[in-house]
Design a protein around this motif. Structure first.
Motif, PDB file in Angstrom:
ATOM      1  N   UNK A   1       0.851  -1.192   0.000  1.00 49.95           N
ATOM      2  CA  UNK A   1       0.000   0.000   0.000  1.00 49.95           C
ATOM      3  C   UNK A   1       0.877   1.229   0.000  1.00 49.95           C
ATOM      4  N   UNK A   2       0.511   2.190  -0.784  1.00 43.46           N
ATOM      5  CA  UNK A   2       1.167   3.488  -0.676  1.00 43.46           C
ATOM      6  C   UNK A   2       0.180   4.577  -1.055  1.00 43.46           C
ATOM      7  N   UNK A   3       0.194   5.652  -0.312  1.00 49.02           N
ATOM      8  CA  UNK A   3      -0.691   6.790  -0.568  1.00 49.02           C
ATOM      9  C   UNK A   3      -2.135   6.372  -0.786  1.00 49.02           C
ATOM     10  N   UNK A   4      -2.587   5.447   0.045  1.00 48.18           N
ATOM     11  CA  UNK A   4      -3.997   5.076  -0.006  1.00 48.18           C
ATOM     12  C   UNK A   4      -4.382   4.180  -1.158  1.00 48.18           C
ATOM     13  N   UNK A   5      -3.382   3.656  -1.867  1.00 49.94           N
ATOM     14  CA  UNK A   5      -3.703   2.738  -2.957  1.00 49.94           C
ATOM     15  C   UNK A   5      -2.993   1.415  -2.772  1.00 49.94           C
ATOM     16  N   UNK A   6      -3.709   0.336  -3.089  1.00 47.57           N
ATOM     17  CA  UNK A   6      -3.108  -0.986  -3.028  1.00 47.57           C
ATOM     18  C   UNK A   6      -2.382  -1.185  -4.353  1.00 47.57           C
ATOM     19  N   UNK A   7      -1.054  -1.105  -4.300  1.00 47.69           N
ATOM     20  CA  UNK A   7      -0.285  -1.146  -5.541  1.00 47.69           C
ATOM     21  C   UNK A   7      -0.211  -2.547  -6.106  1.00 47.69           C
ATOM     22  N   UNK A   8      -0.218  -3.530  -5.211  1.00 47.42           N
ATOM     23  CA  UNK A   8      -0.020  -4.893  -5.676  1.00 47.42           C
ATOM     24  C   UNK A   8      -0.416  -5.837  -4.567  1.00 47.42           C
ATOM     25  N   UNK A   9      -0.932  -6.985  -4.969  1.00 48.36           N
ATOM     26  CA  UNK A   9      -1.137  -8.030  -3.979  1.00 48.36           C
ATOM     27  C   UNK A   9      -0.913  -9.351  -4.674  1.00 48.36           C
ATOM     28  N   UNK A  10      -0.023 -10.151  -4.095  1.00 50.23           N
ATOM     29  CA  UNK A  10       0.420 -11.343  -4.812  1.00 50.23           C
ATOM     30  C   UNK A  10       0.906 -12.390  -3.831  1.00 50.23           C
ATOM     31  N   UNK A  11       0.883 -13.659  -4.280  1.00 47.50           N
ATOM     32  CA  UNK A  11       1.471 -14.714  -3.461  1.00 47.50           C
ATOM     33  C   UNK A  11       2.935 -14.388  -3.249  1.00 47.50           C
ATOM     34  N   UNK A  12       3.366 -14.601  -2.023  1.00 47.15           N
ATOM     35  CA  UNK A  12       4.761 -14.266  -1.742  1.00 47.15           C
ATOM     36  C   UNK A  12       5.708 -15.033  -2.666  1.00 47.15           C
ATOM     37  N   UNK A  13       5.447 -16.340  -2.806  1.00 42.48           N
ATOM     38  CA  UNK A  13       6.339 -17.167  -3.618  1.00 42.48           C
ATOM     39  C   UNK A  13       6.389 -16.651  -5.059  1.00 42.48           C
ATOM     40  N   UNK A  14       5.190 -16.331  -5.600  1.00 47.30           N
ATOM     41  CA  UNK A  14       5.135 -15.856  -6.985  1.00 47.30           C
ATOM     42  C   UNK A  14       5.840 -14.514  -7.126  1.00 47.30           C
ATOM     43  N   UNK A  15       5.634 -13.689  -6.101  1.00 50.87           N
ATOM     44  CA  UNK A  15       6.258 -12.370  -6.132  1.00 50.87           C
ATOM     45  C   UNK A  15       7.775 -12.483  -6.110  1.00 50.87           C
ATOM     46  N   UNK A  16       8.243 -13.390  -5.256  1.00 53.07           N
ATOM     47  CA  UNK A  16       9.684 -13.592  -5.159  1.00 53.07           C
ATOM     48  C   UNK A  16      10.228 -14.176  -6.466  1.00 53.07           C
ATOM     49  N   UNK A  17       9.453 -15.099  -7.053  1.00 56.46           N
ATOM     50  CA  UNK A  17       9.929 -15.735  -8.285  1.00 56.46           C
ATOM     51  C   UNK A  17       9.936 -14.727  -9.428  1.00 56.46           C
ATOM     52  N   UNK A  18       8.870 -13.892  -9.437  1.00 62.43           N
ATOM     53  CA  UNK A  18       8.766 -12.936 -10.536  1.00 62.43           C
ATOM     54  C   UNK A  18       9.868 -11.885 -10.439  1.00 62.43           C
ATOM     55  N   UNK A  19      10.057 -11.430  -9.245  1.00 65.05           N
ATOM     56  CA  UNK A  19      10.986 -10.328  -9.080  1.00 65.05           C
ATOM     57  C   UNK A  19      12.261 -10.734  -8.366  1.00 65.05           C
ATOM     58  N   UNK A  20      12.229 -11.953  -7.805  1.00 60.06           N
ATOM     59  CA  UNK A  20      13.353 -12.358  -6.980  1.00 60.06           C
ATOM     60  C   UNK A  20      14.470 -13.034  -7.756  1.00 60.06           C
ATOM     61  N   UNK A  21      15.105 -12.286  -8.643  1.00 59.98           N
ATOM     62  CA  UNK A  21      16.254 -12.837  -9.374  1.00 59.98           C
ATOM     63  C   UNK A  21      17.492 -12.670  -8.518  1.00 59.98           C
ATOM     64  N   UNK A  22      18.459 -13.496  -8.845  1.00 52.86           N
ATOM     65  CA  UNK A  22      19.736 -13.353  -8.159  1.00 52.86           C
ATOM     66  C   UNK A  22      20.767 -12.846  -9.157  1.00 52.86           C
ATOM     67  N   UNK A  23      21.724 -12.121  -8.649  1.00 50.77           N
ATOM     68  CA  UNK A  23      22.754 -11.593  -9.540  1.00 50.77           C
ATOM     69  C   UNK A  23      24.132 -11.956  -9.019  1.00 50.77           C
ATOM     70  N   UNK A  24      25.015 -12.231  -9.959  1.00 53.37           N
ATOM     71  CA  UNK A  24      26.404 -12.444  -9.566  1.00 53.37           C
ATOM     72  C   UNK A  24      27.232 -11.376 -10.275  1.00 53.37           C
ATOM     73  N   UNK A  25      27.979 -10.647  -9.480  1.00 50.90           N
ATOM     74  CA  UNK A  25      28.819  -9.606 -10.061  1.00 50.90           C
ATOM     75  C   UNK A  25      30.272 -10.080 -10.010  1.00 50.90           C
ATOM     76  N   UNK A  26      30.862 -10.125 -11.192  1.00 49.24           N
ATOM     77  CA  UNK A  26      32.268 -10.555 -11.280  1.00 49.24           C
ATOM     78  C   UNK A  26      33.117  -9.312 -11.453  1.00 49.24           C
ATOM     79  N   UNK A  27      34.058  -9.146 -10.532  1.00 49.37           N
ATOM     80  CA  UNK A  27      34.945  -7.992 -10.677  1.00 49.37           C
ATOM     81  C   UNK A  27      36.273  -8.474 -11.254  1.00 49.37           C
TER      82      UNK A  27
END
Ligand code: ATP
Ligand code: MG
Lengths: 309, 253
Positions: free
Chosen positions: A207-233
């Motif tokens: 929720x932000x500013x009185x609006x429900x921006x998103x509502x989703x299963x945690x697992x799906x949300x993590x899968x959709x947005x929960x990418x992992x990154x490896x940074x090689x220096x």
């Protein structure tokens, strides 16, 4: 799964003209744990207060267990337990008495055995005859929870249950929530702590500013947005991504020293071994390797910023 | 009706009262005893009988009404103001309790306390003066009615008040003068005609007068009118309370 709370088109404009909720639609499923995340002033407490009958909605409607909160308010309220954000307790009252009072308000007969059981589940069994002002802050919060549970609600609202609570107590709280869920209680909690939502919720709403921006299963949300990154220096900068590494969809940092590889968190074949072998094969020398997981925090911050833009 | 809910509120409020029973009782009993000593014995001995009763006995009903009014307003006002002030009101407002049930709980407790104190004062007064109560049932009925109507007023004040100062202000500035000018300590027939007529606008006059009638069978205004006045006053308070709950005034943002 059937829904137990149905919020539709709920709007709330306070007397001063401030609109705290803009037409919120929300369906809460029976037996789930829903975490509502949002910054200060997002409207979380307003949403909960309106469902519980503490503030009058300006528009829209709410049903709890199929009962309209305005038409069938008695039946609707019987199903609801509320633990408010503020610690509102009478300092001179005894724990047992204030809990007994809460049960009575819901029209239920006295039941000392039940009260003892609820107090015990909150580790307050030895505090029944203690005056509230003699309790610590964490204990007071648990007294509030006991008061909300003693009429055996089907839906429990926890407004920031772990604000100002130490780590150990927070774990206890999460355990309690788990236990309640096992008993079939639907739980809606608000929090600022993303790790809390991540740890215990089934679904997450933002929720932000009185609006429900998103509502989703945690697992799906993590899968959709929960990418992992490896940074090689790299020890030496490169001008372009070497030909041997083209298959990996890497991005090169501006200074040419960093290569970033994105992969599915928790995936079976991450491709890391192949990538590292290819890096070696291309004759590059590693200075450092780092992996990052985009946490709910980032997802959340991203969403809130998008909303603001 | 959610009777368990009403009882829960009533018990909770009474428990608060009995926790400090000594303070709750001692102060009104002591101050009335002082009234008896000063007005009844010291000054009263120089005042001739009024309406056929000794001055000491004459002021008993007035003193009881005075205390019951103050206690009713104070108890009911504090009873609802306090949970509002510390925030515990949320559980009452989100419970399956109607406005009527909430009012019965809080006002019922305020009335019980005030009437109890009134009766204690009555018993105390027998230690100072010799008198008989002509219409005891009516006396009790009137006492309860008076306490109910002023507890309703106190309830309104408790919801309206935003601070403890405001809560005490109205009783101090409005109610206490009305009580003193309402014939608690004199018969309005003792006043010049202009003040007599003005007194007729004072609601407390009807209470004191009706209550005194139940003791001595004599009154400044007819008993029926006293009764009607109390009922009208209670009705007015009830309509204000009904409006408060309908609009959510100072209860629901
Ligand atoms: N009684 C009120 N009158 C006017 N405005 C109010 C009232 N209560 C809340 N607001 C406003 O409504 C907005 C939402 O408040 P709310 O308490 O619902 O936020 P929240 O998400 O619970 O925040 P927090 O995380 O700080 O508890 C805020 O801007 C607040 O100032
Ligand atoms: Mg809040």
């Amino acid at each position: 799964m059937s829904s137990i709370v149905n919020v539709s088109g709920l709007g709330k404009t306070y007397e001063g003209g401030f609109t705290a909720l803009h037409s919120v639609d929300l369906e809460i499923r029976e037996g789930e744990i829903l975490a509502l995340l949002g910054p200060n002033g997002a409207g979380k407490t307003t949403l909960i207060s309106t469902i519980c009958g503490l503030t009058n909605a300006t528009s829209g409607s709410v049903t709890v267990g199929g009962f309209d909160i305005r038409e069938d308010w008695r039946a609707a309220r019987r199903l609801i337990g509320l633990v408010p954000q503020e610690i509102n307790l009478e300092p001179f009252e005894k724990v047992g008495n204030t809990v007994r009072f809460s049960r009575g308000l819901f029209g239920l007969p006295r039941d000392e055995a039940l009260i003892d059981r609820v107090l015990k589940s909150l580790s307050l069994d030895d505090k029944k005859d203690e005056r509230i002002r003699h309790l610590s802050g964490g204990m007071k919060r648990r007294v509030l929870i006991a008061k909300a549970l003693v009429h055996e609600p089907r839906v429990l609202f926890l407004d920031e249950p772990t604000a100002g609570v130490d780590v150990e107590l927070r774990r206890d709280m999460w355990e309690l929530v788990d236990q309640l869920r096992a008993d079939g209680v639907t739980i809606i909690l608000t929090t600022h702590y993303i790790e809390e939502a991540e740890a215990i919720a089934d679904r997450i709403g933002v929720i932000n500013k009185g609006e429900l921006l998103l509502i989703e299963d945690k697992a799906a949300l993590m899968a959709r947005l929960g990418k992992k990154q490896m940074v090689i220096e790299l020890a030496e900068p490169v001008d372009a991504i070497p030909a041997g590494l083209m298959d990996f969809d890497l991005t090169r940092s501006d200074d040419g020293r960093g290569l970033t590889y994105t992969y599915e968190a928790g995936g079976k074949r991450t491709g890391i071994t192949r990538l590292l072998a290819a890096v070696q094969g291309a004759g590059l020398v590693l200075a450092d390797v780092e992996t990052k997981q985009s946490s709910l925090e980032e997802i959340f911050v991203g969403l809130v910023h998008e909303g603001a833009a | 009706m959610n009777w368990n809910g009403i009882t829960a509120i009533w018990r909770f409020e009474m428990a608060r009262f009995f926790r400090s029973i000594i303070q709750s009782m001692v102060s009104p009993v002591l101050s009335t005893s002082l009234y008896f000593v000063v007005f009844g014995a010291a000054i009263g001995s120089r005042i001739p009988q009024i309406e056929g009763v000794s001055y000491g006995a004459f002021i008993v009903p007035g003193l009881i009404i005075l205390t019951v009014l103050q206690q009713s307003i104070q108890n009911a006002g504090f009873g609802i103001y306090f949970p509002k002030f510390i925030g515990t009101i949320f559980e009452v407002l989100s419970a399956p309790l109607s406005a009527v049930e909430i009012v019965i709980g809080y006002v019922g407790a305020a009335v019980a306390k005030a009437v109890l104190i009134g009766l204690v004062i009555l018993i105390t007064s027998f230690a100072f003066v010799d008198m008989q109560i002509a219409h005891p049932v009516f006396m009790l009925l009137f006492l309860v009615l008076t306490s109910v109507s002023f507890s309703l007023l106190g309830f309104i004040l408790g919801i309206w008040a935003k601070s403890f100062e405001q809560l005490n202000l109205v009783p101090l500035l409005v109610v206490t003068p009305l009580i003193f000018l309402g014939g608690s300590f004199y018969s309005i027939t003792m006043l010049p005609p202009f003040w007599q007529n003005l007194s007729l606008f004072n609601p407390v006059l009807y209470l004191v007068s009706g209550f005194r009638w139940s003791f001595f069978g004599a009154a400044d205004v007819p008993v029926a009118i006293s009764l009607i006045a109390v009922l009208v006053f209670a009705g007015a308070c009830l309509s204000v309370i009904a409006w408060i709950f309908r609009s959510g005034y100072r209860l629901k943002p």
